[in-house]
Design a protein around this motif. Structure first.
Motif, short mmCIF file in Angstrom:
data_model
loop_
_atom_site.label_atom_id
_atom_site.label_comp_id
_atom_site.label_asym_id
_atom_site.label_seq_id
_atom_site.Cartn_x
_atom_site.Cartn_y
_atom_site.Cartn_z
N LEU A 1 0.83 -1.21 0.00
CA LEU A 1 0.00 0.00 0.00
C LEU A 1 0.86 1.26 0.00
N PHE B 1 2.03 1.97 -3.33
CA PHE B 1 0.97 2.52 -4.17
C PHE B 1 0.72 4.00 -3.88
N VAL C 1 -0.53 4.92 -0.74
CA VAL C 1 -1.54 4.99 0.33
C VAL C 1 -0.83 5.30 1.64
N GLN D 1 -7.64 4.85 4.14
CA GLN D 1 -7.75 5.19 2.72
C GLN D 1 -8.05 3.97 1.85
N VAL D 2 -7.95 2.79 2.42
CA VAL D 2 -8.10 1.57 1.62
C VAL D 2 -9.55 1.40 1.17
N TRP E 1 -8.06 -0.41 -4.10
CA TRP E 1 -6.76 -0.77 -3.55
C TRP E 1 -6.68 -2.25 -3.22
N GLN F 1 -5.95 -3.98 -6.31
CA GLN F 1 -4.54 -3.77 -6.66
C GLN F 1 -3.65 -4.78 -5.92
#
Length: 306
Positions: free
Chosen positions: A45, A48, A50, A55-56, A60, A63
């Motif tokens: 994360l 990515f 994050v 925020q997930v 995500w 992903q």
């Protein structure tokens, strides 16, 4: 070395692991698996972009699944990773950090489960034909008779204490997964060999240990010791397949089901929460259950043609 997990991610992982230990009673092995998988996910994360768990979202999570697939994770390994994430995000929902679990919208890769093999009745008899030549042999046979006679897990057997054995009632108190207690019946050879072992146990005991099964050092026997001893006995007794605690558990389930056909009873004795788990464990398929339903349920029976 892997980069350390950022504090914003690690704090909630630590909180979750403490929850698994204190509230759910999960084993150290299970906690370690969650810790490892969540640390990998957190690292992904961060790559990515994050910055925190809050925020997930479903994008995500997809992903993470896609990255695992690109890295060559097998379906069962990827399913394990997503399952850990799903349980963790459920915890964040419980704590009010998320309003919903985004991982529940991502399907788990399908994986054809390989059924564990079992010993047949003749092989089991061959394995258990151990003479009473020394206390450790008596202990080992008692362990194998008990595992085959009750279907208990290795972790459950290791935890057994003297007080858990109620020989007069033919019952053993077992603490299973999630610290759940169940009572399992034992009799016949399992009961006989436990009694023989209890006569030998005091001579090996070197500490005030209430463990039912102890090592030659006089303390509670370890998982690895049991696995090693069972493997050695399999070779010594000339059993063609590798002998493991799990194989004895599966042999118990298979032989009981073959004789009784009582899937629900096997489920209870194995300590399975879900009947579907027992269904896979004991070689049953959906068609078998569907046929049983069609024959037994009054609303499923076809009306005779007029």
């Amino acid at each position: 070395m892997p980069n350390p997990t950022p504090k914003a991610f690690q704090a909630w992982i630590d909180s979750f692991i403490a929850y698994l230990h204190n509230e759910r009673g999960m084993s150290e092995h299970t906690q370690s698996n969650y810790q490892r998988q969540l640390s990998i996910i957190a690292e992904q994360l961060v790559s990515f972009g994050v910055e925190e768990w809050q925020q997930v979202d479903i994008a995500w999570v997809r992903q993470i699944a896609a990255k695992g697939a690109r890295e060559g994770l097998k379906p069962n390994s990827l399913a394990t990773r997503l399952s850990c994430l799903r349980s963790f995000l459920d915890y964040l929902v419980l704590k009010g950090e998320l309003t919903a679990n985004p991982a529940k919208g991502v399907s788990t890769p399908r994986n054809h489960k390989r059924l564990p093999k079992n010993l047949d009745v003749d092989e089991t008899g061959q394995l258990l034909d151990i003479d009473m030549d020394d206390p450790l042999a008596i202990r080992d046979r008692a362990i194998m008779e008990l595992m085959y006679g009750t279907g208990m897990r290795l972790s459950e057997l290791i935890q057994l204490n003297i007080r858990d054995v109620q020989g007069d009632r033919g019952e053993i108190r077992v603490i299973g997964k999630g610290d759940k207690e169940r009572i399992v019946p034992f009799s016949g050879e399992a009961k006989r060999w436990i009694q023989l072992w209890l006569k030998e146990r005091p001579a090996l005991l070197k500490a005030d240990d209430e463990a039912l099964f102890i090592s030659k050092r006089g303390t509670r026997i370890s998982h690895r010791n049991v696995q090693k001893r069972l493997s050695e006995w399999g070779i010594k007794q000339g059993v063609s397949s590798h002998v493991t605690p799990h194989k004895l558990r599966h042999s118990f389930a298979t032989h009981i089901l073959e004789s009784s056909g009582n899937l629900r009873a096997v489920q209870e004795m194995l300590g399975h929460e879900s009947l579907s788990t027992t269904q896979v464990y004991t070689h049953l398929d959906f068609q078998h259950l569907a046929q049983a339903y069609d024959k037994a349920h009054p609303r499923a029976k076809k009306k005779s043609e007029s």
